[in-house]
Write an enzyme that holds these catalytic residues in place. Structure first.
Site: not given
Length: 242
Positions: A102, A129, A152, A220, A222
């Site tokens: 992460e 990364d 993303d 989740t 989210f």
């Protein structure tokens, strides 16, 4: 104790591949700051800082047996967010080891808190990364699975080159999978889902496609917020066949 400078995003170097995430800093709060200080060097490592490096083999590759304290299949989680899904899957699948990478510090800290609270011995957390780690430190054929849940979407056309799911990155991840290993992408961004299907099924060494949400991938908070807003989630799972 993990010094704070290890968590500072460095500027991209000339000719370095574009990041697939937004670098950003967010407040941690007392509990997460405490978790970083106590747990990062126990259950985590930094992708770029040699002072907080993972155990490596003589060839300079990630020594997962030393990292986890055993020899077991390894699942790579790219962009584990706040760690909710990683913790749940690792708890339900203790025979495999889970390496969560992460880029954003609050997510690293939040997963470390879960690791301690739930006594998850099969989870390690890397800050940085994921693609840099894979390129430099992950041996070919060493991963049992790669997960990229809700990467993303980079919705603007001029930013599509930064997306995680593109042919160059998929080829890199596929090379690190064992034959029979799986690559699982989930997104609630319709146009990105179309691209993911095209790229993943277009790799001649990968077989699979769109599937119903596998039972092992938890929903989740989210994701649930998106579902409540009417977002359609697409899961794409492919297997390395050669």
């Amino acid at each position: 104790m993990a010094s704070r400078d290890v968590f500072t995003h460095r500027a991209a170097r000339p000719h370095e591949p574009l990041r697939t995430f937004h670098p950003r800093r967010s407040p941690l709060g007392r509990d997460r700051s405490d978790a970083l200080d106590r747990l990062f060097d126990v259950h985590g490592f930094a992708v770029d800082d040699p002072r907080h490096a993972p155990p490596l083999t003589a060839d300079g590759l990630l020594d997962t047996e030393a990292l986890f304290g055993r020899r077991a299949p390894v699942v790579l989680e790219i962009g584990s967010g706040m760690g909710e899904a990683t913790a749940a899957m690792a708890a339900a699948d203790p025979a495999r080891d889970w390496l969560a990478v992460e880029a954003h510090l609050p997510g690293v800290a939040a997963l470390l808190v879960r690791v301690e609270q739930e006594d998850l011995t099969n989870v390690r957390v890397a800050h940085g990364d994921a693609l840099r780690l894979v390129r430099a430190r992950v041996a070919p054929g060493s991963l049992d699975a790669v997960h990229a849940f809700f990467p993303d979407p980079w919705p603007k056309a001029k930013h599509h080159k930064r997306r995680l799911v593109q042919a160059e990155h998929v080829a890199l991840l596929r090379e690190r999978l064992r034959v029979g290993g799986t690559l699982h992408v989930a997104t609630d961004w319709a146009e990105y889902a179309e691209q993911a299907v095209e790229v993943l099924t277009g790799d001649p060494a990968l077989v699979g496609g769109v599937v119903d949400r596998p039972a092992h991938r938890p929903v989740t908070r989210f994701e649930q917020r998106g579902l409540d807003l009417g977002h359609a989630v697409v899961d794409v799972v492919v297997e390395k066949v050669r």
